[in-house]
Design a protein around this motif. Structure first.
Motif, short mmCIF file in Angstrom:
data_model
loop_
_atom_site.label_atom_id
_atom_site.label_comp_id
_atom_site.label_asym_id
_atom_site.label_seq_id
_atom_site.Cartn_x
_atom_site.Cartn_y
_atom_site.Cartn_z
N ILE A 1 -31.09 -9.07 -40.82
CA ILE A 1 -30.28 -8.00 -41.49
C ILE A 1 -28.99 -8.70 -41.86
O ILE A 1 -28.14 -9.21 -41.29
CB ILE A 1 -30.07 -7.11 -40.27
CG1 ILE A 1 -31.19 -6.34 -40.14
CG2 ILE A 1 -28.86 -6.02 -40.71
CD1 ILE A 1 -32.12 -6.81 -39.49
N VAL A 2 -28.60 -8.50 -43.25
CA VAL A 2 -27.57 -9.10 -43.90
C VAL A 2 -26.86 -8.10 -44.44
O VAL A 2 -27.20 -6.95 -44.75
CB VAL A 2 -27.96 -10.25 -44.91
CG1 VAL A 2 -28.86 -11.41 -44.05
CG2 VAL A 2 -28.63 -9.65 -46.02
N PRO A 3 -25.51 -8.33 -44.84
CA PRO A 3 -24.63 -7.34 -45.66
C PRO A 3 -25.32 -7.08 -47.17
O PRO A 3 -25.62 -7.91 -47.62
CB PRO A 3 -23.20 -8.18 -45.93
CG PRO A 3 -23.21 -9.13 -44.55
CD PRO A 3 -24.67 -9.35 -44.44
N SER A 4 -25.03 -6.00 -47.81
CA SER A 4 -25.63 -5.96 -49.01
C SER A 4 -25.17 -6.72 -50.06
O SER A 4 -25.93 -7.38 -51.09
CB SER A 4 -25.21 -4.44 -49.59
OG SER A 4 -26.01 -3.40 -48.67
N ALA A 5 -23.96 -7.41 -49.91
CA ALA A 5 -23.37 -8.02 -51.05
C ALA A 5 -24.19 -9.60 -50.73
O ALA A 5 -23.90 -10.27 -51.75
CB ALA A 5 -21.94 -8.24 -50.68
N ASN A 6 -24.62 -9.83 -49.66
CA ASN A 6 -25.29 -11.18 -49.35
C ASN A 6 -26.73 -11.10 -49.84
O ASN A 6 -27.54 -12.26 -49.26
CB ASN A 6 -24.84 -11.67 -48.08
CG ASN A 6 -23.53 -12.01 -48.01
OD1 ASN A 6 -22.72 -11.64 -46.73
ND2 ASN A 6 -22.99 -12.92 -48.83
N SER A 7 -27.37 -9.83 -49.93
CA SER A 7 -28.82 -9.74 -50.20
C SER A 7 -29.43 -10.70 -50.99
O SER A 7 -30.47 -11.36 -50.74
CB SER A 7 -29.21 -8.38 -50.39
OG SER A 7 -28.75 -7.93 -51.54
N ALA A 8 -28.79 -10.84 -52.30
CA ALA A 8 -29.60 -11.81 -53.17
C ALA A 8 -29.63 -13.40 -52.76
O ALA A 8 -30.40 -13.94 -53.01
CB ALA A 8 -28.70 -11.66 -54.68
N GLU A 9 -28.48 -13.68 -52.06
CA GLU A 9 -28.50 -15.13 -51.56
C GLU A 9 -29.65 -15.03 -50.54
O GLU A 9 -30.29 -16.14 -50.33
CB GLU A 9 -27.01 -15.30 -50.89
CG GLU A 9 -26.93 -16.57 -50.42
CD GLU A 9 -25.62 -16.91 -49.82
OE1 GLU A 9 -25.70 -18.04 -49.23
OE2 GLU A 9 -24.53 -16.18 -50.19
N ALA A 10 -29.60 -14.32 -49.48
CA ALA A 10 -30.63 -14.18 -48.38
C ALA A 10 -32.25 -14.33 -49.09
O ALA A 10 -32.75 -14.66 -48.36
CB ALA A 10 -30.46 -13.10 -47.67
N ALA A 11 -32.30 -13.55 -50.16
CA ALA A 11 -33.65 -13.35 -50.63
C ALA A 11 -34.07 -14.57 -51.31
O ALA A 11 -35.39 -14.60 -51.57
CB ALA A 11 -33.58 -12.10 -51.67
N LEU A 12 -33.37 -15.59 -51.41
CA LEU A 12 -33.89 -16.92 -51.81
C LEU A 12 -34.70 -17.49 -50.85
O LEU A 12 -35.72 -18.46 -51.33
CB LEU A 12 -32.61 -17.87 -52.33
CG LEU A 12 -31.60 -17.34 -53.26
CD1 LEU A 12 -30.45 -18.22 -53.27
CD2 LEU A 12 -32.42 -17.11 -54.61
N VAL A 13 -34.61 -17.28 -49.62
CA VAL A 13 -35.42 -17.80 -48.53
C VAL A 13 -36.95 -17.16 -48.71
O VAL A 13 -36.87 -16.05 -48.31
CB VAL A 13 -34.85 -17.79 -47.31
CG1 VAL A 13 -35.66 -18.48 -46.26
CG2 VAL A 13 -33.46 -18.55 -47.28
#
Length: 511
Positions: free
Chosen positions: A138-150
């Protein structure tokens, strides 16, 4: 007494380590206590979490709350644990099901009104969580694009604590991400604004730049101001191919930890270009920090280019600090709290004027510097450092006639980049099955056992080695450059022509 557990991630350099967050709500004097080596920012999470929970219209337990961060021996720094602490407390208080918060990883900083703010280092944190397999983060919405790289990780973006709690209470449907007004859509494309065709009158330097790009070599350019040294260095990244996926993730993780990752481009697929000012400290170049160790310029330039303009103006101890990462491809920063290792595999480009006054002697120059002043000025670039520079080029001022004649031979970055890509593919094919991808990465032992040119081709280098003109390290550097020249010439192995040219580049002989 009720206990709830959840998980978060602590960053040690660019490596994520799992932290188990336990919350105990029981009898005793009302208050919240954090244990597990928290720093000041984490200790302040008590007030942020309480205000966020209350302002999200959820009851705050009127009891003694103990929050434990395991492992207790690992220092915890930063505000990314806020969300995990809040969820663990709500789970222990019965506001959300404790079994639903036990497995996911929670990352995010809480605002006093319950908003979940972005944090730095999300990509390496998610990579750390992915080691457990089938992880949910679970991540902040603003970090979702970065987290989705994994890959192979379920990323759940949330904007507010209330949105998260209602999702944990009601069902398994992933909450809809909320986009802030005015936010730009993510982009992973870059459009370079510079081109190698802008540089005319320096054919040797342009050729050296092509060789550096093809083999990943280091470069030193010496010449008076106005000859194009900075222009050449700025155009080196335009000759490099896009980063491969594993390298792109490495580079993105480093920039994420440093907090300089562009929000509109979560994936850095182009080699970075870092050009620190000559007043930068050793900590800014190598990395450091009093509490949280941050990567320096050498790590921000990982898989890219580190350009040091006016190199003799840098403090000598800063320049000499580059020697270890140039050899090993990583840098270790030691502080009282421990040691942190950052990757630092970069191409070093040094530019220097011939003397402090920067006036050329040729073509009517008015240089008044004595030989002693010149020697002392360039002596700031130590011999051991220059010994690690593969190619040395003297850049002279060109006449108007030379500039006009050379303009028709100046090639664009796209044209040169095609040759660089072909040369890199040849090197990668030759190095298949090894951890190295460019000629500059081949270690000395393997270089002389598996990739040593023929005795006839090595004759120019061995002669200089016998006379003391060439050092053993310089021999390794020159042999690597000769392989790159052979790749550019579409040859299977370096011949005497390539070894002679590589030797001249190392010695700084342009003719």
């Amino acid at each position: 007494m009720a206990v709830a557990r959840t998980r978060s991630v602590a960053l040690v350099g660019v490596t994520g380590r799992t932290v188990e967050v336990e919350a105990d709500v029981g009898n005793g004097l009302a208050g919240i206590h954090l244990i597990g080596l928290p720093d000041t920012a984490l200790s302040e999470a008590r007030d942020r979490v309480r205000s966020a929970v209350v302002n999200s219209t959820y009851p705050w337990p009127d009891a003694r709350i103990i929050v434990s961060l395991f492992p207790a021996s690992l220092p915890k720094r930063g505000s990314q644990f806020d969300l995990a602490i809040a969820v663990a407390i709500l789970g222990a208080a019965g506001v959300v099901p404790a079994e639903r918060v036990a497995e996911p990883f929670f990352l995010g900083e809480l605002g006093l009104d319950g908003r979940i703010r972005p944090v730095r280092g999300v990509l390496p944190s998610v990579l750390g969580a992915a080691k457990h397999g089938d992880a949910m983060v679970i991540v902040p919405s603003a970090n979702s694009a970065e987290a989705a790289l994994v890959p192979d990780v379920k990323v759940v973006p949330v904007a507010t604590l209330r949105q998260l709690v209602e999702w944990l209470r009601n069902g398994d449907e992933t909450p809809e991400p909320q986009v802030e007004e005015g936010a730009e859509p993510p982009s992973t494309t870059t459009d370079p604004a510079v081109d190698l065709a802008d540089v005319v009158g320096q054919p040797v330097a342009r050729r050296a730049l092509e060789v550096c790009a093809a083999g990943g070599h280091n470069l030193w350019m010496l010449g008076p101001p106005g000859t194009g040294k900075t222009m050449l260095a700025e155009r080196l990244p335009t000759l490099l191919p896009d980063l491969e996926l594993d390298h792109a993730l490495e580079v993105t993780a480093i920039h994420s930890v440093a907090g300089v990752l562009p929000p509109s481009a979560p994936m850095m697929n182009r080699p970075p270009f870092v050009s620190p000012h000559h007043t930068a400290t050793a900590a800014a170049i190598i990395g450091g920090g009093s509490t949280i160790v941050r990567p320096g310029a050498v790590s921000l330039a990982h898989r890219g280019v580190l350009f040091m303009d006016e190199a003799p103006e840098f403090p000598r101890h800063v320049l000499d600090a580059l020697r270890q990462p140039l050899e090993s491809g990583r840098v270790t920063v030691s502080r009282s709290a421990g040691s942190v290792t950052f990757p630092a595999r970069f191409m070093l480009v040094l530019a220097a004027n011939p003397c402090p006054c920067a006036q050329a002697e040729d073509q009517g120059g008015t240089c008044k510097c004595s030989p002693t002043v010149r020697r002392r000025y360039l002596g700031r670039l130590s011999g051991p450092l220059l010994d690690r520079v593969d190619m040395k080029v003297t850049v002279a001022r060109a006449s108007r006639r030379e500039l006009m004649a050379d303009r028709q031979f100046a090639e664009s970055s796209a044209t040169v980049a095609e040759r660089v890509l072909v040369a890199r593919e040849r090197a990668a094919k030759r190095l298949a099955g090894t951890p190295w991808r460019t000629n500059a990465e081949i270690p000395s032992s393997v270089l002389h056992s598996d990739f040593r040119p023929s005795p006839k081709a090595m004759k120019p280098m061995t002669s200089c080695l016998d006379s003391g003109t060439l050092t053993a390290r310089g021999l390794d550097r020159a042999v690597r450059v000769s392989w790159t020249l052979a790749d550019l010439a579409d040859k299977e192995c370096p011949q005497e022509e390539e070894t002679t040219a590589a030797l001249h580049f190392w010695l700084g002989v342009t003719s």
